[in-house]
Write a protein that holds these residues in place. Structure first.
Motif, PDB file in Angstrom:
ATOM      1  N   MET A  52       0.827  -1.189   0.000  1.00 33.18           N
ATOM      2  CA  MET A  52       0.000   0.000   0.000  1.00 33.18           C
ATOM      3  C   MET A  52       0.869   1.248   0.000  1.00 33.18           C
ATOM      4  O   MET A  52       1.889   1.298   0.647  1.00 33.18           O
ATOM      5  CB  MET A  52      -0.889   0.023   1.236  1.00 33.18           C
ATOM      6  N   ASN A  53       0.398   2.230  -0.725  1.00 38.69           N
ATOM      7  CA  ASN A  53       1.094   3.499  -0.837  1.00 38.69           C
ATOM      8  C   ASN A  53       0.200   4.591  -0.242  1.00 38.69           C
ATOM      9  O   ASN A  53      -0.753   5.033  -0.880  1.00 38.69           O
ATOM     10  CB  ASN A  53       1.398   3.779  -2.309  1.00 38.69           C
ATOM     11  N   PRO A  54       0.485   5.048   0.983  1.00 43.37           N
ATOM     12  CA  PRO A  54      -0.384   6.043   1.633  1.00 43.37           C
ATOM     13  C   PRO A  54      -0.557   7.327   0.826  1.00 43.37           C
ATOM     14  O   PRO A  54      -1.641   7.904   0.787  1.00 43.37           O
ATOM     15  CB  PRO A  54       0.315   6.326   2.962  1.00 43.37           C
ATOM     16  N   ARG A  55       0.500   7.788   0.182  1.00 42.41           N
ATOM     17  CA  ARG A  55       0.408   9.022  -0.615  1.00 42.41           C
ATOM     18  C   ARG A  55      -0.572   8.828  -1.785  1.00 42.41           C
ATOM     19  O   ARG A  55      -1.410   9.690  -2.060  1.00 42.41           O
ATOM     20  CB  ARG A  55       1.792   9.424  -1.120  1.00 42.41           C
ATOM     21  N   HIS A  56      -0.474   7.683  -2.463  1.00 36.30           N
ATOM     22  CA  HIS A  56      -1.371   7.384  -3.576  1.00 36.30           C
ATOM     23  C   HIS A  56      -2.808   7.260  -3.080  1.00 36.30           C
ATOM     24  O   HIS A  56      -3.752   7.728  -3.731  1.00 36.30           O
ATOM     25  CB  HIS A  56      -0.941   6.101  -4.291  1.00 36.30           C
ATOM     26  N   GLN A  57      -2.985   6.642  -1.917  1.00 38.10           N
ATOM     27  CA  GLN A  57      -4.315   6.483  -1.345  1.00 38.10           C
ATOM     28  C   GLN A  57      -4.961   7.841  -1.085  1.00 38.10           C
ATOM     29  O   GLN A  57      -6.116   8.067  -1.440  1.00 38.10           O
ATOM     30  CB  GLN A  57      -4.241   5.668  -0.055  1.00 38.10           C
ATOM     31  N   VAL A  58      -4.215   8.758  -0.502  1.00 39.08           N
ATOM     32  CA  VAL A  58      -4.738  10.099  -0.223  1.00 39.08           C
ATOM     33  C   VAL A  58      -5.042  10.828  -1.524  1.00 39.08           C
ATOM     34  O   VAL A  58      -6.076  11.502  -1.650  1.00 39.08           O
ATOM     35  CB  VAL A  58      -3.756  10.890   0.659  1.00 39.08           C
ATOM     36  N   GLN A  59      -4.182  10.701  -2.525  1.00 38.76           N
ATOM     37  CA  GLN A  59      -4.428  11.348  -3.816  1.00 38.76           C
ATOM     38  C   GLN A  59      -5.720  10.838  -4.440  1.00 38.76           C
ATOM     39  O   GLN A  59      -6.516  11.627  -4.955  1.00 38.76           O
ATOM     40  CB  GLN A  59      -3.255  11.111  -4.765  1.00 38.76           C
ATOM     41  N   LEU A  60      -5.921   9.519  -4.395  1.00 35.81           N
ATOM     42  CA  LEU A  60      -7.148   8.949  -4.958  1.00 35.81           C
ATOM     43  C   LEU A  60      -8.379   9.428  -4.184  1.00 35.81           C
ATOM     44  O   LEU A  60      -9.397   9.760  -4.793  1.00 35.81           O
ATOM     45  CB  LEU A  60      -7.093   7.423  -4.940  1.00 35.81           C
ATOM     46  N   LEU A  61      -8.291   9.461  -2.860  1.00 35.44           N
ATOM     47  CA  LEU A  61      -9.423   9.933  -2.068  1.00 35.44           C
ATOM     48  C   LEU A  61      -9.764  11.387  -2.391  1.00 35.44           C
ATOM     49  O   LEU A  61     -10.935  11.745  -2.529  1.00 35.44           O
ATOM     50  CB  LEU A  61      -9.123   9.798  -0.573  1.00 35.44           C
ATOM     51  N   ARG A  62      -8.759  12.213  -2.528  1.00 32.37           N
ATOM     52  CA  ARG A  62      -9.010  13.627  -2.877  1.00 32.37           C
ATOM     53  C   ARG A  62      -9.635  13.742  -4.267  1.00 32.37           C
ATOM     54  O   ARG A  62     -10.551  14.537  -4.479  1.00 32.37           O
ATOM     55  CB  ARG A  62      -7.726  14.436  -2.802  1.00 32.37           C
ATOM     56  N   GLN A  63      -9.143  12.946  -5.202  1.00 35.70           N
ATOM     57  CA  GLN A  63      -9.710  12.973  -6.551  1.00 35.70           C
ATOM     58  C   GLN A  63     -11.172  12.523  -6.517  1.00 35.70           C
ATOM     59  O   GLN A  63     -12.027  13.117  -7.178  1.00 35.70           O
ATOM     60  CB  GLN A  63      -8.893  12.093  -7.490  1.00 35.70           C
ATOM     61  N   ILE A  64     -11.465  11.496  -5.738  1.00 39.46           N
ATOM     62  CA  ILE A  64     -12.844  11.025  -5.600  1.00 39.46           C
ATOM     63  C   ILE A  64     -13.714  12.126  -4.998  1.00 39.46           C
ATOM     64  O   ILE A  64     -14.824  12.389  -5.482  1.00 39.46           O
ATOM     65  CB  ILE A  64     -12.891   9.733  -4.762  1.00 39.46           C
ATOM     66  N   GLN A  65     -13.218  12.790  -3.967  1.00 43.26           N
ATOM     67  CA  GLN A  65     -13.980  13.869  -3.337  1.00 43.26           C
ATOM     68  C   GLN A  65     -14.246  15.010  -4.324  1.00 43.26           C
ATOM     69  O   GLN A  65     -15.358  15.550  -4.381  1.00 43.26           O
ATOM     70  CB  GLN A  65     -13.240  14.401  -2.115  1.00 43.26           C
ATOM     71  N   GLU A  66     -13.246  15.373  -5.096  1.00 42.35           N
ATOM     72  CA  GLU A  66     -13.415  16.448  -6.083  1.00 42.35           C
ATOM     73  C   GLU A  66     -14.443  16.059  -7.143  1.00 42.35           C
ATOM     74  O   GLU A  66     -15.304  16.866  -7.517  1.00 42.35           O
ATOM     75  CB  GLU A  66     -12.075  16.776  -6.741  1.00 42.35           C
ATOM     76  N   LEU A  67     -14.351  14.832  -7.632  1.00 49.45           N
ATOM     77  CA  LEU A  67     -15.295  14.375  -8.651  1.00 49.45           C
ATOM     78  C   LEU A  67     -16.707  14.249  -8.087  1.00 49.45           C
ATOM     79  O   LEU A  67     -17.683  14.575  -8.774  1.00 49.45           O
ATOM     80  CB  LEU A  67     -14.826  13.049  -9.252  1.00 49.45           C
ATOM     81  N   GLU A  68     -16.835  13.793  -6.848  1.00 47.20           N
ATOM     82  CA  GLU A  68     -18.152  13.725  -6.222  1.00 47.20           C
ATOM     83  C   GLU A  68     -18.767  15.120  -6.091  1.00 47.20           C
ATOM     84  O   GLU A  68     -19.958  15.311  -6.350  1.00 47.20           O
ATOM     85  CB  GLU A  68     -18.065  13.066  -4.846  1.00 47.20           C
ATOM     86  N   PHE A  69     -17.965  16.093  -5.690  1.00 52.02           N
ATOM     87  CA  PHE A  69     -18.457  17.465  -5.564  1.00 52.02           C
ATOM     88  C   PHE A  69     -18.924  17.985  -6.926  1.00 52.02           C
ATOM     89  O   PHE A  69     -20.027  18.532  -7.046  1.00 52.02           O
ATOM     90  CB  PHE A  69     -17.366  18.372  -4.994  1.00 52.02           C
ATOM     91  N   ALA A  70     -18.099  17.812  -7.938  1.00 50.53           N
ATOM     92  CA  ALA A  70     -18.433  18.335  -9.269  1.00 50.53           C
ATOM     93  C   ALA A  70     -19.676  17.661  -9.839  1.00 50.53           C
ATOM     94  O   ALA A  70     -20.544  18.334 -10.410  1.00 50.53           O
ATOM     95  CB  ALA A  70     -17.246  18.152 -10.215  1.00 50.53           C
ATOM     96  N   THR A  71     -19.790  16.342  -9.689  1.00 50.10           N
ATOM     97  CA  THR A  71     -20.974  15.654 -10.220  1.00 50.10           C
ATOM     98  C   THR A  71     -22.228  16.040  -9.454  1.00 50.10           C
ATOM     99  O   THR A  71     -23.300  16.177 -10.047  1.00 50.10           O
ATOM    100  CB  THR A  71     -20.799  14.125 -10.236  1.00 50.10           C
ATOM    101  N   LEU A  72     -22.113  16.254  -8.149  1.00 48.96           N
ATOM    102  CA  LEU A  72     -23.267  16.690  -7.372  1.00 48.96           C
ATOM    103  C   LEU A  72     -23.721  18.082  -7.823  1.00 48.96           C
ATOM    104  O   LEU A  72     -24.921  18.335  -7.999  1.00 48.96           O
ATOM    105  CB  LEU A  72     -22.955  16.697  -5.878  1.00 48.96           C
ATOM    106  N   GLU A  73     -22.776  18.981  -8.009  1.00 44.82           N
ATOM    107  CA  GLU A  73     -23.126  20.330  -8.465  1.00 44.82           C
ATOM    108  C   GLU A  73     -23.787  20.290  -9.847  1.00 44.82           C
ATOM    109  O   GLU A  73     -24.778  20.987 -10.092  1.00 44.82           O
ATOM    110  CB  GLU A  73     -21.885  21.223  -8.502  1.00 44.82           C
ATOM    111  N   LEU A  74     -23.252  19.475 -10.743  1.00 46.64           N
ATOM    112  CA  LEU A  74     -23.862  19.346 -12.071  1.00 46.64           C
ATOM    113  C   LEU A  74     -25.243  18.710 -11.970  1.00 46.64           C
ATOM    114  O   LEU A  74     -26.166  19.093 -12.697  1.00 46.64           O
ATOM    115  CB  LEU A  74     -22.960  18.544 -13.005  1.00 46.64           C
TER     116      LEU A  74
END
Length: 87
Positions: A1-23
């Motif tokens: 497991m790569n903690p840095r990669h995990q955090v990057q993926l979580l942030r990307q998921i959060q950003e995409l969830e926000f954008a799709t919700l707004e749309l």
């Protein structure tokens, strides 16, 4: 497991969830906007890919619904859970 990669993926998921919700909210009042609909579909597809990538590498994001158990044991109880990760 790569903690840095995990955090990057979580942030990307959060950003995409926000954008799709707004749309989604925008499309509730402007359902004929083809550009917004195309953007929603694109971002939703990216979101689902990110979620699949995350779950294959780090385990489920949810304990029900969209996170099927693909292992021979109940992986949800493994730590850390997504909300326990320190940013």
């Amino acid at each position: 497991m790569n903690p840095r990669h995990q955090v990057q993926l979580l942030r990307q998921i959060q950003e995409l969830e926000f954008a799709t919700l707004e749309l989604n909210l925008f499309l509730d009042v402007q359902p004929q906007d083809q550009q917004a609909l195309a953007m929603y579909n694109k971002l939703q597809s990216e979101l689902m890919q990110c979620v699949r990538t995350y779950e294959q590498a780090y385990g489920p994001l949810l304990n029900f619904g969209f996170s099927p158990n693909m292992h021979d044991y109940w992986k949800w109880v493994d730590s850390p859970w997504p909300w326990e990760i320190k940013y």
